[in-house]
Design an enzyme around this catalytic site. Sequence first.
Site, PDB file in Angstrom:
ATOM      1  N   THR A 265      -0.291   1.067   6.877  1.00  0.00           N
ATOM      2  CA  THR A 265      -0.415  -0.095   6.016  1.00  0.00           C
ATOM      3  C   THR A 265      -0.030  -1.155   6.891  1.00  0.00           C
ATOM      4  O   THR A 265       0.468  -1.298   7.775  1.00  0.00           O
ATOM      5  CB  THR A 265       0.929   0.026   4.834  1.00  0.00           C
ATOM      6  N   GLY A 266      -0.746  -2.323   6.184  1.00  0.00           N
ATOM      7  CA  GLY A 266      -0.681  -3.681   7.205  1.00  0.00           C
ATOM      8  C   GLY A 266      -2.118  -4.547   7.062  1.00  0.00           C
ATOM      9  O   GLY A 266      -2.610  -4.100   6.023  1.00  0.00           O
TER      10      GLY A 266
ATOM     11  N   THR B  25       0.841  -1.237  -0.066  1.00  0.00           N
ATOM     12  CA  THR B  25      -0.042  -0.052  -0.010  1.00  0.00           C
ATOM     13  C   THR B  25       0.831   1.206   0.058  1.00  0.00           C
ATOM     14  O   THR B  25       2.043   1.372   0.316  1.00  0.00           O
ATOM     15  CB  THR B  25      -0.755  -0.088   1.264  1.00  0.00           C
TER      16      THR B  25
ATOM     17  N   GLY C 137      -5.393  -4.885   7.116  1.00  0.00           N
ATOM     18  CA  GLY C 137      -6.386  -3.780   7.415  1.00  0.00           C
ATOM     19  C   GLY C 137      -7.456  -4.212   8.469  1.00  0.00           C
ATOM     20  O   GLY C 137      -7.908  -3.180   9.125  1.00  0.00           O
TER      21      GLY C 137
HETATM   22  N1  ASP Z   1      -4.024  -2.080   4.675  1.00  0.00           N
HETATM   23  C1  ASP Z   1      -4.357  -2.664   3.243  1.00  0.00           C
HETATM   24  C2  ASP Z   1      -5.622  -3.457   3.279  1.00  0.00           C
HETATM   25  O1  ASP Z   1      -5.568  -4.123   4.277  1.00  0.00           O
HETATM   26  C3  ASP Z   1      -3.181  -3.631   2.786  1.00  0.00           C
HETATM   27  C4  ASP Z   1      -1.773  -2.686   2.807  1.00  0.00           C
HETATM   28  O2  ASP Z   1      -1.481  -2.089   3.431  1.00  0.00           O
HETATM   29  O3  ASP Z   1      -1.059  -3.092   1.808  1.00  0.00           O
HETATM   30  O4  ASP Z   1      -6.375  -3.338   2.436  1.00  0.00           O
END
Ligand code: ASP
Length: 351
Positions: A251-252, A200, A254
């Site tokens: 990011t992470g 992300t 979600g």
């Molecule tokens: N946070 C994003 C999600 O859960 C994924 C990511 O951070 O890459 O959609």
Amino acid sequence: MHKLTRAVTGTAALFAIAVAAPAGAQEEAPRWSIAIHGGAGTIRREDMTAERDAAYRAALKAALDAGAKVLAEGGSALDAIEAAILLMEDDPKFNAGRGAVYTWEGEHELDASIMDGRDRDAGAVAGVTGIRHPILLARKVMTDSPHVMLAGEGAEQFAAEQGIETMPPEWFDTEARREALERMKADKLSALDVDIKFGTVGAVALDRDGNLAAGTSTGGMTGKRWGRIGDAPIIGAGTYADNRACAVSATGWGEFFIRLGVAKDICTRLTFRSQIRGGAPFDEGVELTDAESQQEIDAVIADVGQLGGDGGVIVLTPEGHALYAMNTAGMYRGRATSTGESEVAIYADEE
Ligand code: ASP
């Protein structure tokens, strides 16, 4: 109504810094500042080739420079984060716009959000297809609709009315992301097993007028279905900006960031801590030291970890200090300020 203001100038601030911060702990406050991320996850040195490492650093630097240029020329925090995110949305290395992960059905559903710290105006889109730059659409939702969040076909209809650029499905395709989906299906893996990183993108900025802004854009998680929406387009989970508190992009995994309202939680904790330090009256916050801010941010990420989630955040304080936190092996990231700082980093142990 009282506006909570940080006593960052005048004797109150000098006093607060003098008594609370060890000498030299706080550097000169930058006039502008920006931080970006390109996703957090299992990003380990041993899995990286030198070329790949260099390619990511170059891409981060390009995005950081694009945002910094806007701020150096006197542009707004919103324009700066937009400039940085636009580049990363067009870069297939990141899971946003071009290069977005695949849904279970082999499509790309994009999520994005943006927030203006001046008045906490916000815009977001969820589960949109064919939009080259979801961050631009999120901004349009903020500026040209009476709503905060639009989803799916309705959001795409709004995009068409606003003249937002679309691209054919192939534009978003990448071989590595397709393989990840195929591997996931074949081996009955989870998105976490196949995504060695999340990817992300996000940015937070402080402009010369003292305004903060935050934005986040993503393709979500590999193999998502049933209209799954992550934290990125959810104001308070993946994105938050408030001039009085901070700007955050996350990011992470979600689901955990949504459950904990990570971005807003960080801003609230920083506000409370600054008010407690400021003492009565409670509407006068003081500048926190970076160590104090970091403690609060780390506590929220530790909470994510305790529930079994992982990821990271970039945070900008009203004084322009960029801070990171993650409980993953790495997070693509960078920060730059008017005082000459400009750096990108990948692994958790890098400064
Ligand atoms: N946070 C994003 C999600 O859960 C994924 C990511 O951070 O890459 O959609």
